[in-house]
Scaffold this active site. Structure first.
Site, PDB file in Angstrom:
ATOM      1  N   HIS A 154      -9.742  10.242   0.430  1.00  0.00           N
ATOM      2  CA  HIS A 154     -10.626   9.430   0.314  1.00  0.00           C
ATOM      3  C   HIS A 154     -10.327   8.398   1.488  1.00  0.00           C
ATOM      4  O   HIS A 154      -9.133   8.846   2.293  1.00  0.00           O
ATOM      5  CB  HIS A 154     -10.462   8.497  -1.037  1.00  0.00           C
ATOM      6  CG  HIS A 154      -9.282   7.858  -1.090  1.00  0.00           C
ATOM      7  ND1 HIS A 154      -8.250   8.325  -1.786  1.00  0.00           N
ATOM      8  CD2 HIS A 154      -8.802   6.556  -0.863  1.00  0.00           C
ATOM      9  CE1 HIS A 154      -7.096   7.645  -1.828  1.00  0.00           C
ATOM     10  NE2 HIS A 154      -7.532   6.383  -1.483  1.00  0.00           N
ATOM     11  N   HIS A 201     -11.268   8.578  -7.069  1.00  0.00           N
ATOM     12  CA  HIS A 201     -12.149   7.699  -5.893  1.00  0.00           C
ATOM     13  C   HIS A 201     -12.312   8.720  -4.702  1.00  0.00           C
ATOM     14  O   HIS A 201     -11.436   9.337  -4.482  1.00  0.00           O
ATOM     15  CB  HIS A 201     -11.488   6.530  -5.337  1.00  0.00           C
ATOM     16  CG  HIS A 201     -10.042   6.344  -5.134  1.00  0.00           C
ATOM     17  ND1 HIS A 201      -9.216   7.519  -5.248  1.00  0.00           N
ATOM     18  CD2 HIS A 201      -9.294   5.394  -4.632  1.00  0.00           C
ATOM     19  CE1 HIS A 201      -7.996   7.009  -5.113  1.00  0.00           C
ATOM     20  NE2 HIS A 201      -7.967   5.713  -4.412  1.00  0.00           N
ATOM     21  N   HIS A 216      -7.373   2.352   5.511  1.00  0.00           N
ATOM     22  CA  HIS A 216      -6.569   3.526   5.284  1.00  0.00           C
ATOM     23  C   HIS A 216      -7.497   4.741   4.927  1.00  0.00           C
ATOM     24  O   HIS A 216      -8.286   4.940   4.217  1.00  0.00           O
ATOM     25  CB  HIS A 216      -5.366   3.330   4.415  1.00  0.00           C
ATOM     26  CG  HIS A 216      -5.611   3.347   2.773  1.00  0.00           C
ATOM     27  ND1 HIS A 216      -5.695   2.460   1.989  1.00  0.00           N
ATOM     28  CD2 HIS A 216      -5.914   4.614   2.033  1.00  0.00           C
ATOM     29  CE1 HIS A 216      -6.126   2.832   0.935  1.00  0.00           C
ATOM     30  NE2 HIS A 216      -6.108   3.920   0.821  1.00  0.00           N
ATOM     31  N   HIS A 248      -0.304   2.043  -7.806  1.00  0.00           N
ATOM     32  CA  HIS A 248      -1.479   1.241  -7.963  1.00  0.00           C
ATOM     33  C   HIS A 248      -1.799   0.779  -9.332  1.00  0.00           C
ATOM     34  O   HIS A 248      -1.947   1.700  -9.867  1.00  0.00           O
ATOM     35  CB  HIS A 248      -2.834   1.331  -7.017  1.00  0.00           C
ATOM     36  CG  HIS A 248      -2.637   1.759  -5.578  1.00  0.00           C
ATOM     37  ND1 HIS A 248      -2.116   0.776  -4.620  1.00  0.00           N
ATOM     38  CD2 HIS A 248      -2.983   2.689  -4.830  1.00  0.00           C
ATOM     39  CE1 HIS A 248      -2.034   1.090  -3.437  1.00  0.00           C
ATOM     40  NE2 HIS A 248      -2.599   2.527  -3.308  1.00  0.00           N
ATOM     41  N   TYR A 257       1.767   3.280   1.428  1.00  0.00           N
ATOM     42  CA  TYR A 257       0.866   2.884   2.679  1.00  0.00           C
ATOM     43  C   TYR A 257       2.041   2.753   3.673  1.00  0.00           C
ATOM     44  O   TYR A 257       3.007   2.227   3.712  1.00  0.00           O
ATOM     45  CB  TYR A 257       0.378   1.429   2.448  1.00  0.00           C
ATOM     46  CG  TYR A 257      -0.846   1.196   1.506  1.00  0.00           C
ATOM     47  CD1 TYR A 257      -1.480   2.557   1.172  1.00  0.00           C
ATOM     48  CD2 TYR A 257      -1.328   0.026   1.047  1.00  0.00           C
ATOM     49  CE1 TYR A 257      -2.923   2.435   0.265  1.00  0.00           C
ATOM     50  CE2 TYR A 257      -2.367   0.123   0.253  1.00  0.00           C
ATOM     51  CZ  TYR A 257      -3.045   0.821  -0.006  1.00  0.00           C
ATOM     52  OH  TYR A 257      -4.190   0.693  -0.878  1.00  0.00           O
ATOM     53  N   GLU A 267      -2.245   6.696   3.888  1.00  0.00           N
ATOM     54  CA  GLU A 267      -1.746   6.541   2.540  1.00  0.00           C
ATOM     55  C   GLU A 267      -1.318   8.006   2.053  1.00  0.00           C
ATOM     56  O   GLU A 267      -2.127   9.070   2.308  1.00  0.00           O
ATOM     57  CB  GLU A 267      -2.760   6.290   1.414  1.00  0.00           C
ATOM     58  CG  GLU A 267      -2.218   6.125   0.176  1.00  0.00           C
ATOM     59  CD  GLU A 267      -3.095   5.594  -0.941  1.00  0.00           C
ATOM     60  OE1 GLU A 267      -4.293   5.803  -0.944  1.00  0.00           O
ATOM     61  OE2 GLU A 267      -2.952   4.964  -1.831  1.00  0.00           O
TER      62      GLU A 267
END
Lengths: 311, 311, 311, 311
Positions: A154, A201, A216, A248, A257, A267
């Site tokens: 993503h 995501h 990112h 997260h 990151y 990431e």
């Protein structure tokens, strides 16, 4: 077919300040496979488990950042249908002919109110993941070359008009809002995390005054052990780390990151939960993003770089 | 909405020889949460991360096995549409009224040519996973009660007419064939693994002379460390293990097969790859299933129980 | 110095039926590093994290099995002292001159009542683990070549007179009994697990009528994820697996038993607890070894090969 | 006996500003077991896998910090011998009678030139780890209560005269220097990591102008997955995290530094390599400690708190 429309992130074209350094980073340190170079000087790479020809295209330029991010759609009919829906919605689209990118069919390109160029396409040459289709092994040597992510998973993009962007992804492209973070005032979404699949995501946006910015590109790993291995490999190769390893709170992913040699953040992460259409949106207050652990669940703080460093 | 139609495995109704032993196994050893008992004496359970009221229903009976396996569909309109398609295809359907199962809406039931009863439904009360919807933690104490799987992930069913079953799932219900294993003669599919999502499988079938048999119900874990933990907990609770810990070549999942006190096989597993509509089917020869590592990638053998022990 | 006397397993000399096949297995599949060949045709290898020149010596012969297993002792004075103690105890010793093995000092060799040849030595050339001594990285590419164990950890030997062997290791060589398994009658130790360190075992013996037999050489991995990776690599290389992946109840180690091309069993494992001099011996009844999970905690059975297949 | 003299870290007495908060932290969040309270109001705790009565003693006081850190020695004769050697070296010792601490024998106490009080003792009541000694399970429910470390592993102490301290541990107490970090000028050891076993460290010191300071008490976990779990539990309980999750270059341990409610830093970590008497000392330059990844291998920076925050 239970899954229709947009099926997954397909490719990102990334600007790097020095092509050889970029290739070294994404091919030798991250461990992607170089699959081609075109007559514009662009370099194509794929992650080892991806079957399509390429998911990352590097272009040398004077400034770092993202040229465009593309999604693969189910088929040619879907491409035409979504093109029509985008135009109906009022977003002009452009057709990029097949072959403009190596081994890639016709693309429909449009610009989001956030300033990002997004593409849709239905065809890209299948080159396979090297495991074959009869009695396949689960992995091969390519799975351990460099950090060796499974796939481009993503991206997180920064720009204005996030509310409009959300509407386009939800109403026009059939994405689903999975999580959101609120502005300090709590009156609007500052960040949105969207999926077009069961993944937690497929794309995300954060409100930001400058248009078209990249926070990112994200690459998927298979385990938390692989996240530590990624941290080690980054360190051994002097890759500057921004945040992590940590988890997260948002999406539950376990992450690092870091920055490529041009300053583009990337990431490497694992985890996150499975999302279905009946998922109820999770909300992070502004305090939740920081002290609530949304960004960094271990450290519960809003790293300044999260809100300020983009390309 | 990119995901339409059938969205996921919803519930399984399982026959156990002794209800209290069954409850002890699924609630205290596997670690599911009991969410209700109905006036038929059935007991309802859910996995900790599941949001819907229940995914497993235990019914005391004289013989072990599966009463039915159900899928949740997107909405009421989808339920009606799929009901119509099943009838058009020539499969009689039955409507079970809302409330026959606790907190569950109307169900459409039909019988596969393999002898299994399958249900579709659109509504089940959301009870949540206990984490809330604002600034949620990634897990809570429930995530460590017993083996604590994330969800009922899929099932493997044994019966005749697998070719017909495949056709129904692909053409009527919109599933996608992900992997298949061939008969010894190589002229037909002996086993089929199907998905209605990005998951590597949502249901699977193996050709077998007796109709309506259950090979296993499968529960998802989050890591290979959790698979070892599951093995330890099984051992500490004298749960008989069939196969594993090992990896399946088929689906790449890392797994344990074991039996509940009534002899119903269950699986706890992690892993598997992400499937998209453009996935090319993987094929396992009959030798590939055994010596090729399809069943047990570590040991590369066809455990006899795989082909012979079902309920 | 808190640690004195015998400090660790040093080297094993193993007979293989075909040298090239043996080299391929231990160097390319297990991933040890070849560090030399001598004029007797023996091939020397070390694990990537070991600092000494070699821990495994392969010798081509007509029958598989173990020539000898050696321990490194603290220094030359310790070597002489332990030589004296062995003779006092009534065990004849032989001095093998320095240089008979590549890069290895003088060795004291003796034969146990179990028929095994054991060696002690104080000196072996340090070749290092490739990480250096100033600001070292935690690992390098060698850590991922093949299965890539950290070290030769211990061995399990089968032969008669285990009670006598225990006495020699405890009273003469200063080892400590950590765990034991009992005979079916419960009147004697059938198996003994001994340490000369904080490790859960440095050598083990099981009572067996034939003298001088090898059950397995064992190699240490760093995590349960690495055990799965080892299983995958074994499978991809057609290495026959005996037992596992599973956990031993005895020592708590998580393990795979498999065979090299000559039929010598080897183990790749991780885990086990830390042992101190005040450790209280753990006892496994004969039933405990099998149904109690001593051998295979997941499956709780006494695999027949454990008691019958040795080289 | 191959291991003699000092055998392991035994207990630490820690000052906390509020006893109930301290108990909550170490018992309910870290997950230690409370094993007693004495008439001085001190509270005793042990980690679940430890066999001795207690490894942590909490004392309420007006300032946080460490009262003393103690090592268990092999036996009473060793206690007397080491007492004699300390006095010969010129360090006065004090005998604390048996029973002054619950279930603990006579202690020999002395003060290091760094200002820290160190104790030696030979006897502490064995209460066991709850698994028994016949056919034991590898773990039980206690292994998952809170963060649930295996043991009190080591401590890092800050104070003056590190060179003198090193001499005492090496020459008088038989410890071995494993790693060291240099002063900015490179002319002396700024930090020393010492072992009395095969563990990568049992105690460590960093040069600091104020005497008797505690940098952290460290608790051992069994895997990197458990480190993530520890981070999650800290976050869910609002435990402030200092550094991590990350890996130390020094010792290779994977770690989190965090603070208890009184501001005493504690560490939960896993990993590190096995140390033997022939280990060659690893050296970290001052730059190596920071940019070289000695402290934080992922982020390669010298977190300011490392050098400045102690109790």
């Amino acid at each position: 077919m239970a899954m229709t429309g947009v099926i997954r992130p397909g490719h990102a074209q990334l600007r790097v300040l020095n092509l050889e350094e970029g290739i070294h980073h994404y091919r030798d340190v991250l461990g992607m496979q170089e699959t081609g170079r075109d007559d514009q000087g662009r370099v194509y790479l794929k992650c080892w488990e991806e079957h399509d020809h390429s998911s990352l295209v590097l272009r040398e330029a004077d400034s770092a950042g993202l040229d465009f991010f593309a999604f693969k759609v189910l088929d040619k009919a879907t491409l035409d249908r979504l093109d029509g829906r985008l135009r109906e919605y009022g977003l002009p689209t452009e057709r990029i002919p097949a072959g403009e990118m190596l081994e890639t069919g016709e693309r429909v390109r449009f610009t989001l109110p956030s300033g990002h160029q997004i593409e849709l396409y239905a065809e890209k040459t299948r080159v396979g993941n090297g495991l074959g289709h009869v009695n396949p092994n689960p992995w091969n040597a390519a799975a351990e070359k460099g950090i060796a992510p499974l796939r481009l998973d993503h991206c997180l993009l920064y720009g204005p008009n996030v509310a409009k962007v959300q509407e386009i992804f939800e109403k026009v492209l059939g994405f689903q809002l999975v999580e959101r973070s609120l502005t300090p005032e709590g009156d609007a979404n500052m960040g949105i995390w969207l999926t077009c699949s069961n993944k937690v995501h497929d794309i995300a946006f954060v409100e930001y005054p400058e248009p078209g910015k990249l926070h990112h590109l994200s690459f998927l790993l298979s385990s938390w052990d692989k996240v530590l291995r990624a941290a080690d490999i980054m360190s051994m190769n002097s890759v500057p780390v921004d945040i992590g390893p940590t988890r997260h709170g948002i999406t539950q992913g376990a992450t690092i990151y870091a920055w490529d040699p041009s300053g583009n953040r990337f990431e490497t992460f694992m985890g996150g939960y499975t999302v279905y259409p009946d998922h109820e949106v999770l909300t992070w207050t502004f305090e939740g993003l920081g002290e609530g652990g949304g960004l960094d669940f271990a450290q519960r703080k809003l790293h300044e770089s999260f809100l300020t460093v983009v390309t």
